[in-house]
Design a protein around this motif. Structure first.
Motif, PDB file in Angstrom:
ATOM      1  N   ASP A  80      62.584  22.349  51.726  1.00  0.00           N
ATOM      2  CA  ASP A  80      61.134  22.487  51.568  1.00  0.00           C
ATOM      3  C   ASP A  80      60.379  21.733  52.653  1.00  0.00           C
ATOM      4  O   ASP A  80      59.395  22.246  53.199  1.00  0.00           O
ATOM      5  N   MET A  81      60.826  20.528  52.967  1.00  0.00           N
ATOM      6  CA  MET A  81      60.172  19.757  54.022  1.00  0.00           C
ATOM      7  C   MET A  81      60.232  20.512  55.347  1.00  0.00           C
ATOM      8  O   MET A  81      59.230  20.607  56.063  1.00  0.00           O
ATOM      9  N   VAL A  82      61.402  21.054  55.661  1.00  0.00           N
ATOM     10  CA  VAL A  82      61.574  21.780  56.921  1.00  0.00           C
ATOM     11  C   VAL A  82      60.700  23.035  56.935  1.00  0.00           C
ATOM     12  O   VAL A  82      60.038  23.328  57.938  1.00  0.00           O
ATOM     13  N   GLU A  83      60.673  23.759  55.833  1.00  0.00           N
ATOM     14  CA  GLU A  83      59.857  24.976  55.763  1.00  0.00           C
ATOM     15  C   GLU A  83      58.371  24.647  55.925  1.00  0.00           C
ATOM     16  O   GLU A  83      57.640  25.346  56.636  1.00  0.00           O
ATOM     17  N   THR A 112      56.024  25.848  59.151  1.00  0.00           N
ATOM     18  CA  THR A 112      54.786  26.588  58.933  1.00  0.00           C
ATOM     19  C   THR A 112      53.619  25.863  59.595  1.00  0.00           C
ATOM     20  O   THR A 112      52.774  26.492  60.247  1.00  0.00           O
ATOM     21  N   ILE A 113      53.561  24.552  59.445  1.00  0.00           N
ATOM     22  CA  ILE A 113      52.510  23.770  60.104  1.00  0.00           C
ATOM     23  C   ILE A 113      52.587  23.960  61.609  1.00  0.00           C
ATOM     24  O   ILE A 113      51.566  24.149  62.276  1.00  0.00           O
ATOM     25  N   ARG A 114      53.789  23.916  62.161  1.00  0.00           N
ATOM     26  CA  ARG A 114      53.958  24.074  63.612  1.00  0.00           C
ATOM     27  C   ARG A 114      53.389  25.412  64.081  1.00  0.00           C
ATOM     28  O   ARG A 114      52.771  25.503  65.138  1.00  0.00           O
ATOM     29  N   GLU A 115      53.562  26.444  63.285  1.00  0.00           N
ATOM     30  CA  GLU A 115      53.072  27.766  63.647  1.00  0.00           C
ATOM     31  C   GLU A 115      51.540  27.796  63.758  1.00  0.00           C
ATOM     32  O   GLU A 115      50.984  28.521  64.574  1.00  0.00           O
ATOM     33  N   TYR A 116      50.869  27.003  62.943  1.00  0.00           N
ATOM     34  CA  TYR A 116      49.398  27.004  62.890  1.00  0.00           C
ATOM     35  C   TYR A 116      48.791  25.679  63.347  1.00  0.00           C
ATOM     36  O   TYR A 116      47.638  25.394  63.078  1.00  0.00           O
ATOM     37  N   LYS A 117      49.558  24.862  64.047  1.00  0.00           N
ATOM     38  CA  LYS A 117      49.169  23.490  64.378  1.00  0.00           C
ATOM     39  C   LYS A 117      47.831  23.380  65.110  1.00  0.00           C
ATOM     40  O   LYS A 117      47.105  22.416  64.928  1.00  0.00           O
ATOM     41  N   ARG A 131      49.536  18.458  52.386  1.00  0.00           N
ATOM     42  CA  ARG A 131      48.110  18.252  52.692  1.00  0.00           C
ATOM     43  C   ARG A 131      47.743  18.928  54.008  1.00  0.00           C
ATOM     44  O   ARG A 131      46.661  19.496  54.149  1.00  0.00           O
ATOM     45  N   ASN A 132      48.637  18.864  54.983  1.00  0.00           N
ATOM     46  CA  ASN A 132      48.397  19.567  56.244  1.00  0.00           C
ATOM     47  C   ASN A 132      48.327  21.073  56.016  1.00  0.00           C
ATOM     48  O   ASN A 132      47.495  21.762  56.609  1.00  0.00           O
ATOM     49  N   LEU A 133      49.201  21.586  55.166  1.00  0.00           N
ATOM     50  CA  LEU A 133      49.153  23.009  54.843  1.00  0.00           C
ATOM     51  C   LEU A 133      47.839  23.381  54.166  1.00  0.00           C
ATOM     52  O   LEU A 133      47.259  24.440  54.448  1.00  0.00           O
ATOM     53  N   ASP A 134      47.337  22.510  53.296  1.00  0.00           N
ATOM     54  CA  ASP A 134      46.034  22.747  52.655  1.00  0.00           C
ATOM     55  C   ASP A 134      44.919  22.799  53.690  1.00  0.00           C
ATOM     56  O   ASP A 134      44.021  23.644  53.606  1.00  0.00           O
ATOM     57  N   GLN A 135      44.965  21.905  54.667  1.00  0.00           N
ATOM     58  CA  GLN A 135      43.959  21.903  55.731  1.00  0.00           C
ATOM     59  C   GLN A 135      44.028  23.193  56.543  1.00  0.00           C
ATOM     60  O   GLN A 135      42.995  23.767  56.902  1.00  0.00           O
ATOM     61  N   ILE A 136      45.224  23.649  56.829  1.00  0.00           N
ATOM     62  CA  ILE A 136      45.390  24.902  57.573  1.00  0.00           C
ATOM     63  C   ILE A 136      44.858  26.074  56.754  1.00  0.00           C
ATOM     64  O   ILE A 136      44.149  26.941  57.281  1.00  0.00           O
ATOM     65  N   ALA A 137      45.164  26.096  55.465  1.00  0.00           N
ATOM     66  CA  ALA A 137      44.704  27.180  54.591  1.00  0.00           C
ATOM     67  C   ALA A 137      43.187  27.276  54.584  1.00  0.00           C
ATOM     68  O   ALA A 137      42.629  28.383  54.482  1.00  0.00           O
ATOM     69  N   ASP A 138      42.506  26.133  54.712  1.00  0.00           N
ATOM     70  CA  ASP A 138      41.049  26.125  54.763  1.00  0.00           C
ATOM     71  C   ASP A 138      40.512  26.716  56.065  1.00  0.00           C
ATOM     72  O   ASP A 138      39.335  27.069  56.145  1.00  0.00           O
ATOM     73  N   GLN A 139      41.355  26.810  57.094  1.00  0.00           N
ATOM     74  CA  GLN A 139      40.930  27.251  58.419  1.00  0.00           C
ATOM     75  C   GLN A 139      41.321  28.685  58.754  1.00  0.00           C
ATOM     76  O   GLN A 139      40.968  29.183  59.818  1.00  0.00           O
ATOM     77  N   THR A 140      42.077  29.340  57.888  1.00  0.00           N
ATOM     78  CA  THR A 140      42.570  30.683  58.214  1.00  0.00           C
ATOM     79  C   THR A 140      42.594  31.563  56.977  1.00  0.00           C
ATOM     80  O   THR A 140      42.623  31.057  55.852  1.00  0.00           O
ATOM     81  N   ARG A 141      42.601  32.854  57.238  1.00  0.00           N
ATOM     82  CA  ARG A 141      42.753  33.811  56.138  1.00  0.00           C
ATOM     83  C   ARG A 141      44.217  34.174  55.921  1.00  0.00           C
ATOM     84  O   ARG A 141      44.548  34.876  54.981  1.00  0.00           O
ATOM     85  N   GLN A 142      45.085  33.697  56.803  1.00  0.00           N
ATOM     86  CA  GLN A 142      46.512  33.951  56.676  1.00  0.00           C
ATOM     87  C   GLN A 142      47.079  33.189  55.475  1.00  0.00           C
ATOM     88  O   GLN A 142      46.579  32.122  55.127  1.00  0.00           O
ATOM     89  N   VAL A 169      49.452  30.769  54.308  1.00  0.00           N
ATOM     90  CA  VAL A 169      50.297  29.719  54.879  1.00  0.00           C
ATOM     91  C   VAL A 169      51.019  28.930  53.786  1.00  0.00           C
ATOM     92  O   VAL A 169      51.613  27.893  54.058  1.00  0.00           O
ATOM     93  N   SER A 170      50.996  29.464  52.587  1.00  0.00           N
ATOM     94  CA  SER A 170      51.623  28.740  51.486  1.00  0.00           C
ATOM     95  C   SER A 170      53.141  28.760  51.638  1.00  0.00           C
ATOM     96  O   SER A 170      53.719  29.702  52.167  1.00  0.00           O
ATOM     97  N   VAL A 171      53.748  27.706  51.174  1.00  0.00           N
ATOM     98  CA  VAL A 171      55.201  27.583  51.156  1.00  0.00           C
ATOM     99  C   VAL A 171      55.601  27.474  49.692  1.00  0.00           C
ATOM    100  O   VAL A 171      55.085  26.624  48.966  1.00  0.00           O
ATOM    101  N   GLU A 172      56.499  28.348  49.282  1.00  0.00           N
ATOM    102  CA  GLU A 172      56.960  28.297  47.899  1.00  0.00           C
ATOM    103  C   GLU A 172      57.950  27.154  47.759  1.00  0.00           C
ATOM    104  O   GLU A 172      59.067  27.202  48.269  1.00  0.00           O
TER     105      GLU A 172
END
Length: 132
Positions: free
Chosen positions: A27-30, A34-39, A106-117, A119-122
């Protein structure tokens, strides 16, 4: 900001026979990948995911900061840690899986606020339990 997630390659691949740790490590790696993709959306310059194996000299690919402990009179470098360096050269190191997951989600949450894509990780049940 630069980030590096270091994880034990054997935990990631399930070689240690600890399914809980494998699930959390995956999960950490995933999350990190994902963060790296939208960094760029959250002003992260680089994010490395480094697989550490026994015998590696710490395994750092980008940020050479290590967390160590003493076990049975020997220094032991933590094989799982998140290292972050900001633009002012301040370094934060998170060696605990709970903290690593918290920072990454938390970084994923910040990214989700910035895009319509999406970016959730199950997350696995093991990681979800840690975060609650």
């Amino acid at each position: 900001m630069r980030m590096e997630l270091r994880v034990c390659k054997h935990c990631y691949e399930g070689d240690h026979g600890n399914p809980r740790k494998t699930a959390v490590t995956n999960d950490m790696v995933e999350c990190a990948r994902t963060i790296r993709e939208y960094k760029d959306l959250i002003e992260i310059d680089s994010l490395y995911v480094t697989m550490v194996e026994e015998g590696d000299s710490g395994g750092a690919e980008a940020l050479s900061v290590y967390v160590a402990s003493i076990r049975e009179n020997q220094v032991e470098i933590n094989d799982t840690q998140l290292v972050m360096e900001d633009d002012d050269d301040n370094v934060l190191v998170y060696p605990e899986p709970e903290d690593i997951l918290e920072v990454l989600t938390r970084n994923l949450d910040q990214i989700a606020d910035q895009t319509r894509q999406d970016v959730s990780v199950e997350l696995s049940p093991e990681s979800a339990e840690i975060l609650t």
